[in-house]
Design a protein around this motif. Structure first.
Motif, PDB file in Angstrom:
ATOM      1  N   ALA A 263       3.067  -2.872  -9.813  1.00  0.00           N
ATOM      2  CA  ALA A 263       2.970  -1.507 -10.345  1.00  0.00           C
ATOM      3  C   ALA A 263       3.861  -1.317 -11.576  1.00  0.00           C
ATOM      4  CB  ALA A 263       3.329  -0.498  -9.262  1.00  0.00           C
ATOM      5  N   VAL A 264       4.781  -2.251 -11.841  1.00  0.00           N
ATOM      6  CA  VAL A 264       5.614  -2.121 -13.054  1.00  0.00           C
ATOM      7  C   VAL A 264       4.769  -2.299 -14.322  1.00  0.00           C
ATOM      8  CG1 VAL A 264       7.733  -2.910 -11.925  1.00  0.00           C
ATOM      9  CG2 VAL A 264       6.332  -4.569 -13.180  1.00  0.00           C
ATOM     10  N   TYR A 265       3.577  -2.909 -14.198  1.00  0.00           N
ATOM     11  CA  TYR A 265       2.762  -3.179 -15.396  1.00  0.00           C
ATOM     12  C   TYR A 265       1.882  -2.001 -15.796  1.00  0.00           C
ATOM     13  CZ  TYR A 265       4.113  -8.029 -14.585  1.00  0.00           C
ATOM     14  OH  TYR A 265       4.836  -9.181 -14.401  1.00  0.00           O
TER      15      TYR A 265
ATOM     16  N   THR B  47       0.885 -11.678 -17.037  1.00  0.00           N
ATOM     17  CA  THR B  47       2.023 -12.600 -16.922  1.00  0.00           C
ATOM     18  C   THR B  47       3.299 -11.764 -16.836  1.00  0.00           C
ATOM     19  OG1 THR B  47       2.648 -12.771 -19.248  1.00  0.00           O
ATOM     20  CG2 THR B  47       0.812 -14.170 -18.519  1.00  0.00           C
ATOM     21  N   GLU B  48       4.399 -12.449 -16.592  1.00  0.00           N
ATOM     22  CA  GLU B  48       5.675 -11.738 -16.488  1.00  0.00           C
ATOM     23  C   GLU B  48       6.044 -11.085 -17.822  1.00  0.00           C
ATOM     24  OE1 GLU B  48       5.094 -14.773 -15.406  1.00  0.00           O
ATOM     25  OE2 GLU B  48       5.542 -14.771 -13.256  1.00  0.00           O
ATOM     26  N   GLN B  49       5.439 -11.589 -18.920  1.00  0.00           N
ATOM     27  CA  GLN B  49       5.754 -11.036 -20.258  1.00  0.00           C
ATOM     28  C   GLN B  49       4.909  -9.817 -20.602  1.00  0.00           C
ATOM     29  OE1 GLN B  49       8.347 -12.310 -21.431  1.00  0.00           O
ATOM     30  NE2 GLN B  49       8.254 -13.887 -19.848  1.00  0.00           N
ATOM     31  N   THR B  50       3.856  -9.567 -19.867  1.00  0.00           N
ATOM     32  CA  THR B  50       2.992  -8.413 -20.137  1.00  0.00           C
ATOM     33  C   THR B  50       3.863  -7.147 -20.182  1.00  0.00           C
ATOM     34  OG1 THR B  50       1.128  -9.496 -19.064  1.00  0.00           O
ATOM     35  CG2 THR B  50       1.015  -7.098 -19.202  1.00  0.00           C
ATOM     36  N   PRO B  51       3.618  -6.244 -21.150  1.00  0.00           N
ATOM     37  CA  PRO B  51       4.468  -5.046 -21.243  1.00  0.00           C
ATOM     38  C   PRO B  51       4.540  -4.262 -19.935  1.00  0.00           C
ATOM     39  CG  PRO B  51       3.041  -5.212 -23.159  1.00  0.00           C
ATOM     40  CD  PRO B  51       2.619  -6.315 -22.218  1.00  0.00           C
ATOM     41  N   LYS B  52       5.730  -3.777 -19.660  1.00  0.00           N
ATOM     42  CA  LYS B  52       5.961  -3.011 -18.428  1.00  0.00           C
ATOM     43  C   LYS B  52       5.839  -1.526 -18.753  1.00  0.00           C
ATOM     44  CE  LYS B  52       8.074  -6.321 -18.278  1.00  0.00           C
ATOM     45  NZ  LYS B  52       7.586  -7.559 -18.917  1.00  0.00           N
ATOM     46  N   GLU B  53       4.726  -0.950 -18.354  1.00  0.00           N
ATOM     47  CA  GLU B  53       4.510   0.476 -18.623  1.00  0.00           C
ATOM     48  C   GLU B  53       3.974   1.150 -17.367  1.00  0.00           C
ATOM     49  OE1 GLU B  53       1.982   0.379 -22.066  1.00  0.00           O
ATOM     50  OE2 GLU B  53       3.582  -0.447 -23.301  1.00  0.00           O
ATOM     51  N   PRO B  54       4.831   1.281 -16.348  1.00  0.00           N
ATOM     52  CA  PRO B  54       4.360   1.829 -15.066  1.00  0.00           C
ATOM     53  C   PRO B  54       3.774   3.226 -15.230  1.00  0.00           C
ATOM     54  CG  PRO B  54       6.776   1.672 -15.132  1.00  0.00           C
ATOM     55  CD  PRO B  54       6.268   0.955 -16.333  1.00  0.00           C
ATOM     56  N   ILE B  55       2.739   3.510 -14.452  1.00  0.00           N
ATOM     57  CA  ILE B  55       2.063   4.807 -14.587  1.00  0.00           C
ATOM     58  C   ILE B  55       2.360   5.725 -13.406  1.00  0.00           C
ATOM     59  CG2 ILE B  55       0.190   3.967 -16.060  1.00  0.00           C
ATOM     60  CD1 ILE B  55      -1.566   3.977 -13.450  1.00  0.00           C
TER      61      ILE B  55
ATOM     62  N   GLY C 285       6.170   2.682  -9.386  1.00  0.00           N
ATOM     63  CA  GLY C 285       6.377   1.563 -10.315  1.00  0.00           C
ATOM     64  C   GLY C 285       7.644   1.743 -11.139  1.00  0.00           C
ATOM     65  N   ARG C 286       7.901   2.958 -11.566  1.00  0.00           N
ATOM     66  CA  ARG C 286       9.103   3.205 -12.381  1.00  0.00           C
ATOM     67  C   ARG C 286      10.365   3.005 -11.548  1.00  0.00           C
ATOM     68  NH1 ARG C 286       6.227   8.038 -14.344  1.00  0.00           N
ATOM     69  NH2 ARG C 286       4.995   7.237 -16.071  1.00  0.00           N
ATOM     70  N   SER C 287      10.319   3.455 -10.279  1.00  0.00           N
ATOM     71  CA  SER C 287      11.514   3.325  -9.429  1.00  0.00           C
ATOM     72  C   SER C 287      11.866   1.851  -9.228  1.00  0.00           C
ATOM     73  CB  SER C 287      11.285   4.018  -8.076  1.00  0.00           C
ATOM     74  OG  SER C 287      10.370   3.289  -7.280  1.00  0.00           O
ATOM     75  N   LYS C 288      10.836   0.991  -9.181  1.00  0.00           N
ATOM     76  CA  LYS C 288      11.075  -0.449  -8.994  1.00  0.00           C
ATOM     77  C   LYS C 288      11.515  -1.098 -10.305  1.00  0.00           C
ATOM     78  CE  LYS C 288       9.823  -1.271  -4.633  1.00  0.00           C
ATOM     79  NZ  LYS C 288      10.533  -2.145  -3.688  1.00  0.00           N
ATOM     80  N   LEU C 289      10.921  -0.670 -11.421  1.00  0.00           N
ATOM     81  CA  LEU C 289      11.300  -1.250 -12.709  1.00  0.00           C
ATOM     82  C   LEU C 289      12.755  -0.919 -13.029  1.00  0.00           C
ATOM     83  CD1 LEU C 289      10.473  -2.870 -15.175  1.00  0.00           C
ATOM     84  CD2 LEU C 289       9.565  -0.770 -16.201  1.00  0.00           C
TER      85      LEU C 289
ATOM     86  N   ARG D 210       7.463  -9.860  -8.200  1.00  0.00           N
ATOM     87  CA  ARG D 210       6.522  -8.753  -8.411  1.00  0.00           C
ATOM     88  C   ARG D 210       5.263  -9.021  -7.598  1.00  0.00           C
ATOM     89  NH1 ARG D 210       7.536  -8.686 -14.859  1.00  0.00           N
ATOM     90  NH2 ARG D 210       9.519  -7.552 -14.818  1.00  0.00           N
ATOM     91  N   TYR D 211       5.171  -8.296  -6.487  1.00  0.00           N
ATOM     92  CA  TYR D 211       4.030  -8.510  -5.583  1.00  0.00           C
ATOM     93  C   TYR D 211       2.791  -7.855  -6.140  1.00  0.00           C
ATOM     94  CZ  TYR D 211       7.914  -8.502  -2.132  1.00  0.00           C
ATOM     95  OH  TYR D 211       9.080  -8.667  -1.440  1.00  0.00           O
ATOM     96  N   PHE D 212       1.678  -8.542  -5.996  1.00  0.00           N
ATOM     97  CA  PHE D 212       0.393  -7.912  -6.227  1.00  0.00           C
ATOM     98  C   PHE D 212      -0.008  -7.305  -4.868  1.00  0.00           C
ATOM     99  CE2 PHE D 212      -0.639  -8.546 -10.738  1.00  0.00           C
ATOM    100  CZ  PHE D 212       0.603  -9.040 -11.088  1.00  0.00           C
ATOM    101  N   ASN D 213      -1.206  -7.468  -4.383  1.00  0.00           N
ATOM    102  CA  ASN D 213      -1.544  -6.721  -3.148  1.00  0.00           C
ATOM    103  C   ASN D 213      -1.362  -7.591  -1.914  1.00  0.00           C
ATOM    104  OD1 ASN D 213      -2.801  -5.157  -5.400  1.00  0.00           O
ATOM    105  ND2 ASN D 213      -3.240  -3.815  -3.674  1.00  0.00           N
ATOM    106  N   VAL D 214      -0.345  -7.273  -1.165  1.00  0.00           N
ATOM    107  CA  VAL D 214       0.005  -8.085   0.000  1.00  0.00           C
ATOM    108  C   VAL D 214      -0.863  -7.661   1.187  1.00  0.00           C
ATOM    109  CG1 VAL D 214       1.915  -8.890   1.409  1.00  0.00           C
ATOM    110  CG2 VAL D 214       2.338  -8.046  -0.919  1.00  0.00           C
ATOM    111  N   ALA D 215      -1.411  -8.634   1.888  1.00  0.00           N
ATOM    112  CA  ALA D 215      -2.319  -8.313   3.001  1.00  0.00           C
ATOM    113  C   ALA D 215      -2.244  -9.423   4.046  1.00  0.00           C
ATOM    114  CB  ALA D 215      -3.746  -8.164   2.477  1.00  0.00           C
ATOM    115  N   GLY D 216      -2.932  -9.203   5.176  1.00  0.00           N
ATOM    116  CA  GLY D 216      -2.944 -10.208   6.237  1.00  0.00           C
ATOM    117  C   GLY D 216      -1.747 -10.068   7.155  1.00  0.00           C
ATOM    118  N   ALA D 217      -1.682 -10.969   8.138  1.00  0.00           N
ATOM    119  CA  ALA D 217      -0.627 -10.881   9.148  1.00  0.00           C
ATOM    120  C   ALA D 217      -0.173 -12.284   9.535  1.00  0.00           C
ATOM    121  CB  ALA D 217      -1.151 -10.132  10.370  1.00  0.00           C
TER     122      ALA D 217
END
Ligand code: UD1
Length: 325
Positions: free
Chosen positions: A119-121, A130-138, A142-146, A167-174
């Motif tokens: 969500a930081v992106y 990538t990790e270099q992609t600009p960080k512009e949380p909406i 996302g802002r609280s984590k950035l 930076r997690y994307f969508n975590v799922a499963g068990a």
């Protein structure tokens, strides 16, 4: 050496605790049980009820248990809720993390693994982030984590303090052994909600938006199995103990699946059509987020084991059947 896991009674934190005790680590779990579930914590871990922002408690735990590393999950994670209650998110995520980082610096606990988010992106231009992609949380989440990432960066420059932010994307499963799973009350995650709908525990799965600029009009995400994510944390912990100073990694598989593709996977796993309801977009949701995790693979030699949506959904469904929240 003992690892302090904050938020260890939560979804990812409880998997982390099992991942650590399974390899023989000593673990202290600190959780205020606001959303966590006590019974999900491994019996081999020491559980302490409390807040990460309670510095006298945290500093005492660090001294008494010879803590050498903190893995920090505690926080609030629901995007639309963060839009409605931004100040609560900044308090629980940013302000509480500041206190925890300060406790580490004061007590000489130099290894810190931070649970950050894609969500930081915000809404990235690139299809692969990538990790270099600009960080512009909406959204405030996302802002609280950035902001916490920034505090970690600055603290690592000023003090004898090392961190890895994942930076997690969508975590799922068990947990494949069935010991823990997503159990948060009023969970909002797509795969969890879909499993609840499949079991008739909610009347239907809502599809939030069918007019996104994506191939089938629904939101696209990179779903990563929680056990592969835990493996990344263990590698990050090892790297910190071996001297890594400051690193940030994306955690995902690099393939996007739409809401409709997830629905198909759930129908395949359960063998039944899923009741769905098409609706409006949800506040704060970007159309598409897919990870470029080449850096994680290259730097920490991360090799995912569960990169298959049917395995992810099967494990989530198996857990949902057992755990009726
Ligand atoms: C967000 C955060 C993520 C956080 C997670 C936990 C971003 C980019 N990511 O993920 O860091 O860990 O929340 O809450 O903000 N959907 C439906 N119906 C539902 C639920 C979801 O259609 O009932 C759709 C959403 O619109 C989205 C996708 O499914 O397109 C995934 O949603 P969800 O599982 O809630 O996670 P994110 O919001 O992507």
């Amino acid at each position: 050496m003992t690892v302090l896991v904050t938020g260890g009674a939560g979804y990812i934190g409880s998997h982390m605790t099992y991942g650590l005790v399974d390899r023989g680590e000593k673990v202290v779990v600190l959780d205020n049980l606001s959303t966590g579930v006590r019974s999900l914590i491994s019996e081999q871990a020491t559980f302490v009820a409390g807040d990460v922002s309670d510095q006298s408690l945290v500093r005492r735990l660090m001294r008494e248990h010879d803590i050498d590393a903190v893995i920090h999950f505690a926080g609030s994670i629901v995007v639309p809720e963060s839009v409605e209650q931004p100040l609560r998110y900044y308090a629980n995520n940013t302000v509480a993390s500041r206190a925890l980082i300060e406790s580490c610096v004061e007590e000489g606990v130099r290894n810190f693994v931070f649970s950050s988010t894609a969500a930081v992106y915000g809404i990235p231009d690139a299809s692969m982030v990538t990790e270099q992609t600009p960080k512009e949380p909406i959204n405030p989440y996302g802002r609280s984590k950035l902001m916490t990432e920034w505090m970690l960066q600055d603290a690592a420059k000023a003090h004898d303090f090392h961190y890895v932010a994942l930076r997690y994307f969508n975590v799922a499963g068990a947990d494949p052994k069935g010991r823990t799973g997503q159990s948060t009350p009023r969970a909002t995650h797509l795969i969890k909600r879909a499993c609840q709908a499949a079991l008739g525990r909610v009347p239907a799965l809502d599809i939030f938006g069918t007019d996104y600029p994506t191939p089938d009009g629904t939101g696209v995400r990179d779903y990563i199995h929680v056990s592969d994510l835990i493996a990344a944390h263990l590698l990050a912990l090892d790297a910190l103990r071996a001297g890594t100073k400051a690193e940030i990694f994306n955690c995902g598989y690099g393939r996007g699946l739409s809401v409709r593709e997830i629905i198909k996977a759930v129908e395949k796993v359960t063998g039944h059509p899923l009741p769905v309801r098409e609706g409006a977009r949800r506040a704060g949701d970007p159309p598409m987020l897919v990870a470029d995790s080449a850096k994680l693979k290259r730097t920490l030699c991360w090799t995912p084991k569960y990169d298959d949506i049917n395995i992810i959904v099967s494990s989530a469904y198996a857990w949902e059947k057992r755990f009726n929240s």
